[in-house]
Design an enzyme around this catalytic site. Structure first.
Site, PDB file in Angstrom:
ATOM      1  N   GLU A   1      35.768  40.398  40.494  1.00  0.00           N
ATOM      2  CA  GLU A   1      35.010  39.191  40.861  1.00  0.00           C
ATOM      3  C   GLU A   1      35.455  38.546  42.173  1.00  0.00           C
ATOM      4  OE1 GLU A   1      33.942  37.588  36.400  1.00  0.00           O
ATOM      5  OE2 GLU A   1      35.917  37.130  37.193  1.00  0.00           O
TER       6      GLU A   1
HETATM    7  C1  TNX Z   1      34.850  37.999  33.490  1.00  0.00           C
HETATM    8  S1  TNX Z   1      35.170  40.856  33.505  1.00  0.00           S
HETATM    9  C2  TNX Z   1      36.129  38.035  33.990  1.00  0.00           C
HETATM   10  C3  TNX Z   1      37.023  36.900  33.739  1.00  0.00           C
HETATM   11  C4  TNX Z   1      36.400  35.883  32.835  1.00  0.00           C
HETATM   12  C5  TNX Z   1      35.566  36.578  31.805  1.00  0.00           C
HETATM   13  C6  TNX Z   1      34.971  35.682  30.776  1.00  0.00           C
HETATM   14  C7  TNX Z   1      36.434  40.395  34.341  1.00  0.00           C
HETATM   15  C8  TNX Z   1      37.300  41.445  34.786  1.00  0.00           C
HETATM   16  N1  TNX Z   1      36.668  39.101  34.645  1.00  0.00           N
HETATM   17  O1  TNX Z   1      37.449  36.319  34.941  1.00  0.00           O
HETATM   18  O2  TNX Z   1      37.404  35.143  32.250  1.00  0.00           O
HETATM   19  O3  TNX Z   1      34.528  37.262  32.441  1.00  0.00           O
HETATM   20  O4  TNX Z   1      34.313  36.414  29.789  1.00  0.00           O
END
Ligand code: TNX
Length: 525
Positions: A307
């Site tokens: 992200e």
């Molecule tokens: C996605 S999927 C994230 C996290 C969040 C989560 C909540 C991923 C590697 N990162 O930063 O906490 O969704 O479901």
């Protein structure tokens, strides 16, 4: 075929032969491998009463390691008239045999504690069976993490991934950069005090896990999810990148937007990054990863990579080509979330952790496969199946739903080798069930989101694809019978998990089975 008298074991073993009788456990004595004996003695003492485990009489429990028998992490368990013998291929196998033994204990009204006469032969399908706890969004004490380890180890998980750093808090003491924990750790989602583990406390967690055959996988999430670094050392972190989505969602949730250098307590993701073009960033990362690797007896070091929504793909690649090698230079195998597979020149042999849907869309599958092309392997955490923080049903008070609502049956319904195209089955190292904690501020809440779905991923990770009892009706019936067992060990369970399901009874008439109508621990004898 579903055996209706199949014992309530999760994950279900490779082979089970149930005898007619039962083995009394009113009084037991243990001998064999000292470590396994000490642990099981304490556990049986807590359950049966210290007097029952006095080494003088009753049923003999022998715990042994014999490398000539079975395969890695495997065991056999033989419970006959008044001898119970557990033989592990290795120390881990012996430990798993004792987990099976504990799941088989029953307490009858009149007869007291017993277990069935049984022979079990067992070994895991996948080498990597992980759970993740996000201790960054909310901080969890050492004692809480130890209880979490107990619950996971009872289901034969062998890796604990600790998500140690995120925008809302930095949770591990780094001696060369002391403000990371001191300042960066003093916050969490919702404005609580946060906290961090001293290196001494962290070693305690690692040792507690190791005694239960769980390897701790530390994650330092980079280059994004680093707002808390900037609370400690503002010069290391770029100004927040505020997308329209972040602004709209934060407003809808009445959460403040991230402000550079100040603690962030909302849920938004993707707004932070370390300074990718500053040399000092790489000195900082080298120091941090070197210290974390030194605290880690296990082989893996997770470096995040998820992200990075405000980072250009060129900058992301520049960063990851370099930092994957800094991580590898610590002697550990780096792991990254699968987005890092977009980078051509990743360090070779890295592991990718896949978190998109069980049916990949867009480039997610290709990015995951790239790790395998570079000589690495994959850990699968499809968010619409394995994420423990997705709501189990729409009205559930805890959890998120961005990947969908994930009822128990959905959580159980996926096949690890069928997710990513064009990778051999041998490149699937295993599975992991992550619990992100934006909405989770206590261990009881963590348990309630995890149980029983954590049992679904345990079975997918351990039990053979076409093994005995490897079906939804059998799994569901076994979950119903284990719910009271988990509860009696202090775990909070989502009792509504089975409410909307039916199971065929032996006479073919479907009967609703609910956790509420499941037998209590006492009645399962
Ligand atoms: C996605 S999927 C994230 C996290 C969040 C989560 C909540 C991923 C590697 N990162 O930063 O906490 O969704 O479901």
């Amino acid at each position: 075929m579903v055996l209706h008298d199949a014992p309530s074991l999760i994950p279900f073993p490779s082979s089970v032969r149930l005898g007619e009788g039962s083995v009394p456990l009113g009084s037991v004595r243990l001998d064999g491998d000292p470590e396994a004996v000490a642990l099981l003695r304490a556990e049986l003492g807590a359950l049966l009463g210290a007097d029952a485990v006095d080494d003088s009489g009753g049923t003999r429990i022998t715990l042994e390691i014999d490398p000539a028998q079975g395969s890695a992490e495997g065991y056999t368990l033989d419970a006959g008239a008044d001898v119970i013998r557990v033989t592990g291929h290795d120390a881990a196998g012996l430990f798993y045999g004792t987990r099976t033994l504990l799941q088989l204990l029953r307490r009858g009204e009149r007869a007291g504690w017993s277990m069935p006469e049984i022979r079990v032969e067992d070994a895991p399908r996948f080498r990597y069976r992980g759970v993740m706890l996000d201790v960054a969004r909310h901080f969890f004490s050492v004692a809480d993490v130890e209880r979490w380890i107990d619950g996971a180890a009872s289901l034969k998980y062998n890796h604990l991934h600790l998500h140690l750093t995120d925008d809302q808090g930095w949770r591990i003491e780094i001696e060369s950069w002391p403000l990371l924990a001191e300042r960066g750790g003093a916050s969490e989602v919702g404005g609580g005090a946060g906290g961090f583990y001293t290196q001494h406390q962290y070693r305690e967690i690692v040792a507690y896990a190791a005694a239960r055959h769980m390897i701790v996988v530390p994650e330092i999430d980079l280059p994004g999810h680093t707002h808390a670094v900037g609370v400690a050392y503002p010069e290391l972190v770029a100004l927040p990148s505020l997308s329209d989505k972040t602004i709209t969602e934060s407003t809808a949730l009445s959460q403040s937007l991230p402000v550079h250098g100040e603690p962030y307590t909302g849920w938004a993701v993707g707004h932070s990054s370390v300074q990718i073009h500053d040399e000092s960033t790489y000195a900082f990362i080298t120091d941090v990863l070197t210290e974390v690797a030194a605290l880690t007896p296990g082989p893996y070091l997770h470096i995040g990579g998820d992200e990075c929504l405000g980072t250009s793909s060129e900058d992301f690649a520049l960063f990851f080509e370099r930092v994957s090698r800094i991580a590898a230079a610590t002697g550990k195998t780096p792991i990254a979330w699968h987005e890092a597979g977009a980078v051509d020149d990743l360090a070779e042999g890295m592991l990718g952790q896949y978190w998109a849907g069980a049916t990949p869309e867009g480039a997610h599958g290709e990015h995951a496969a790239h790790f395998v092309q570079r000589g690495g392997a994959l850990i699968l955490s499809p968010s619409d199946r394995a994420y423990l923080d997705m709501k189990p049903h729409a009205g559930f008070p805890l959890g998120l739903a961005w990947a969908g609502v994930v009822p128990l049956r959905t959580a159980y319904d996926w096949e690890p080798t069928a997710v990513i195209d064009d990778v051999p089955a041998g490149a699937i190292l295993g599975v992991e069930a992550p619990l992100w904690t934006e909405t989770v501020s206590s261990l009881a809440d963590a348990d309630r989101l995890a149980f029983p779905r954590i049992a679904a991923q345990a079975e997918i990770g351990w039990s053979a694809q076409n093994g005995p009892e490897r079906s939804w009706p059998s799994f569901r019936a076994r979950v119903a019978r284990l719910i009271p067992v988990w509860e009696s060990s202090g775990i909070a369970v989502d009792r509504t998990a089975l409410d909307d399901e039916t199971t065929p009874e032996p006479d073919g008439i479907p009967q609703p089975v609910t956790a509420a109508s499941a037998p209590s621990f006492e009645e399962t004898a």
